[in-house]
Design a protein around this motif. Structure first.
Motif, PDB file in Angstrom:
ATOM      1  N   ASP A 135      -7.702  -6.033   3.926  1.00 11.78           N
ATOM      2  CA  ASP A 135      -6.467  -6.810   3.847  1.00 11.78           C
ATOM      3  C   ASP A 135      -6.221  -7.325   2.426  1.00 11.78           C
ATOM      4  O   ASP A 135      -5.115  -7.208   1.886  1.00 11.78           O
ATOM      5  N   VAL A 136      -7.245  -7.922   1.816  1.00 14.21           N
ATOM      6  CA  VAL A 136      -7.087  -8.458   0.461  1.00 14.21           C
ATOM      7  C   VAL A 136      -6.746  -7.345  -0.520  1.00 14.21           C
ATOM      8  O   VAL A 136      -5.838  -7.467  -1.351  1.00 14.21           O
ATOM      9  N   THR A 164      -4.541   6.459  -0.972  1.00 13.31           N
ATOM     10  CA  THR A 164      -5.378   7.009   0.096  1.00 13.31           C
ATOM     11  C   THR A 164      -5.136   6.224   1.390  1.00 13.31           C
ATOM     12  O   THR A 164      -4.528   5.147   1.368  1.00 13.31           O
ATOM     13  N   PRO A 165      -5.614   6.728   2.522  1.00 12.83           N
ATOM     14  CA  PRO A 165      -5.606   5.905   3.734  1.00 12.83           C
ATOM     15  C   PRO A 165      -6.413   4.635   3.502  1.00 12.83           C
ATOM     16  O   PRO A 165      -7.402   4.637   2.762  1.00 12.83           O
ATOM     17  N   CYS A 166      -5.986   3.539   4.122  1.00 17.12           N
ATOM     18  CA  CYS A 166      -6.793   2.324   4.064  1.00 17.12           C
ATOM     19  C   CYS A 166      -7.803   2.361   5.214  1.00 17.12           C
ATOM     20  O   CYS A 166      -7.817   3.302   6.018  1.00 17.12           O
ATOM     21  N   LEU A 167      -8.627   1.346   5.309  1.00 15.47           N
ATOM     22  CA  LEU A 167      -9.679   1.370   6.324  1.00 15.47           C
ATOM     23  C   LEU A 167      -9.101   1.397   7.737  1.00 15.47           C
ATOM     24  O   LEU A 167      -9.626   2.071   8.621  1.00 15.47           O
ATOM     25  N   GLY A 237      -4.475  11.136   5.726  1.00  9.86           N
ATOM     26  CA  GLY A 237      -4.712  10.255   6.858  1.00  9.86           C
ATOM     27  C   GLY A 237      -3.940   8.946   6.843  1.00  9.86           C
ATOM     28  O   GLY A 237      -4.120   8.113   7.739  1.00  9.86           O
ATOM     29  N   ARG A 238      -3.068   8.745   5.850  1.00 15.81           N
ATOM     30  CA  ARG A 238      -2.288   7.498   5.841  1.00 15.81           C
ATOM     31  C   ARG A 238      -1.329   7.483   7.028  1.00 15.81           C
ATOM     32  O   ARG A 238      -0.688   8.480   7.342  1.00 15.81           O
ATOM     33  N   GLY A 246       0.729   0.237   6.271  1.00 15.50           N
ATOM     34  CA  GLY A 246       2.049   0.720   6.673  1.00 15.50           C
ATOM     35  C   GLY A 246       3.035  -0.412   6.890  1.00 15.50           C
ATOM     36  O   GLY A 246       4.159  -0.396   6.377  1.00 15.50           O
ATOM     37  N   GLN A 247       2.621  -1.432   7.621  1.00 19.37           N
ATOM     38  CA  GLN A 247       3.508  -2.536   7.965  1.00 19.37           C
ATOM     39  C   GLN A 247       3.227  -3.809   7.169  1.00 19.37           C
ATOM     40  O   GLN A 247       3.952  -4.786   7.295  1.00 19.37           O
ATOM     41  N   ARG A 248       2.148  -3.775   6.366  1.00 22.30           N
ATOM     42  CA  ARG A 248       1.762  -4.909   5.509  1.00 22.30           C
ATOM     43  C   ARG A 248       1.657  -6.210   6.304  1.00 22.30           C
ATOM     44  O   ARG A 248       2.189  -7.254   5.924  1.00 22.30           O
ATOM     45  N   GLN A 249       0.961  -6.111   7.421  1.00 26.17           N
ATOM     46  CA  GLN A 249       0.638  -7.285   8.228  1.00 26.17           C
ATOM     47  C   GLN A 249      -0.850  -7.583   8.028  1.00 26.17           C
ATOM     48  O   GLN A 249      -1.698  -6.825   8.492  1.00 26.17           O
TER      49      GLN A 249
END
Length: 341
Positions: A135-136, A164-167, A237-238, A246-249
């Motif tokens: 998140d950070v 890249t894809p995030c976790l 894989g994103r 994607g939604q920045r939540q």
């Protein structure tokens, strides 16, 4: 610089320019257990100018088999891992700044501890903290390198927000407690630690000197006992529906409003009780109050209170490890009885 880093400068992808970049770089390592000690060793010896060490735990004899910066004296003194690691690393390279932070990474402090660095290295042992790191890093556009090792298996991946894809693209849901093996339940051998952490450190050096073309695009998995190595292609894989990138939540950055949160540490027979943000304890006063009730051990970093068959390890920030049980209700009862609600 000429002598200390001469062999590294001779390596063309780094060279003198890359070494100057390393000396100006800022890195945070979350977790100073097995992976963290190897990562810190590599970063400090390579000349990364600022390295922040974040860890909530203290050195115990069972750590010494694989946590390479610590020794028996650290375990006897019950030194916090960040403090013990700092002492060793300061003797390895006095030209860089090493900042030890004895704390649990939480929603209350994660941005303060991670948002001012160029790179975060994951050396944790649970997905909740990794999602917090994610998140950070996504929020602030900071690359980070995920890594994990248990038994004779290990995994790593370099994560670059927006590229890249995030976790959470790769692992949308956290495993349930007890589902995944841990070092305390499945054991671990030292070589897998060095393999995974060395791959992580290599990706870190590539990122810090800006060699984007050389970055590993895969999620890599090893089983060194059974001679297996798997590369998983994750470039595409994103996910647009990813809550984080994607939604920045950034749900893991939302502090829990409840005080005294308690969590059972898987495989440790320990419950950690964390206070509300900003809590502080006077350990000298606490030691005086507890002395008539049981055995008290004290150093300047923590207090250990033995009341058979349990041990309460108390830190100045109010965090308490209740050892000898995985029962959260019992741990809360002991905490309330001896430390205060």
């Amino acid at each position: 610089m000429k002598t200390r880093y001469s062999r590294q400068i001779l390596f063309p992808p780094i060279g003198r320019t890359g070494q100057e970049q390393l000396l100006q770089s800022r890195v945070a390592i979350v977790g100073m257990g097995a992976l963290g000690t190897v990562l810190a060793n590599h970063m400090v010896r390579a000349g990364v100018g600022f390295v922040r060490l974040i860890d909530r735990d203290f050195v115990e004899p069972s750590n010494l088999q694989r946590q390479m910066l610590y020794d028996e004296d650290d375990a006897r003194q019950h030194l916090p891992k960040a403090i013990a690691a700092h002492a060793k690393l300061a003797r390895i390279n006095s030209e860089v700044t090493v900042e030890p932070v004895v704390a649990d990474l939480t929603a209350h402090n994660a941005e303060k501890l991670l948002a001012d660095v160029q790179l975060v290295l994951d050396a944790t042992d649970n997905f909740q903290v990794r999602y917090l790191i994610n998140d950070v890093c996504v929020k602030h556009g900071i690359p980070w390198v995920y890594g994990g090792a248990v038994s004779a298996t290990g995994t790593f991946a370099a994560i670059r927000p927006g590229i890249t894809p995030c976790l959470r693209c790769l692992f949308p849901e956290s495993p349930n407690p007890g589902e995944m093996p841990t070092c305390d339940t499945a054991g671990v051998i030292g070589p897998i630690i060095h393999i995974v952490a060395s791959y992580q450190a290599t990706e870190a050096l590539k990122l810090l000197v800006g060699d984007q073309e050389a970055l590993n695009p895969h999620l890599e998995h090893f089983d060194i006992w059974n001679n297996r190595h798997q590369q998983i292609r994750v470039q595409n894989g994103r996910r647009a529906d990813c809550p984080t990138c994607g939604q920045r939540q950034f749900s893991y950055l939302m502090p829990d409003t409840q005080e005294g949160q308690a969590v059972s540490l898987c495989g440790r027979d320990t419950v950690q009780i964390s206070p509300a943000a900003g809590a502080q304890l006077d350990l000298d006063q606490l030691a005086e109050r507890l002395a008539p009730l049981g055995q008290v051990e004290r150093n300047k970093f923590l207090l250990r209170f033995h009341v058979d068959p349990h041990t309460l390890v108390v830190f100045p920030d109010g965090r308490v490890l209740v050892q000898g049980t995985d029962d959260i209700s019992l741990a809360r009862t002991l905490h309330a009885r001896y430390i205060g609600a």
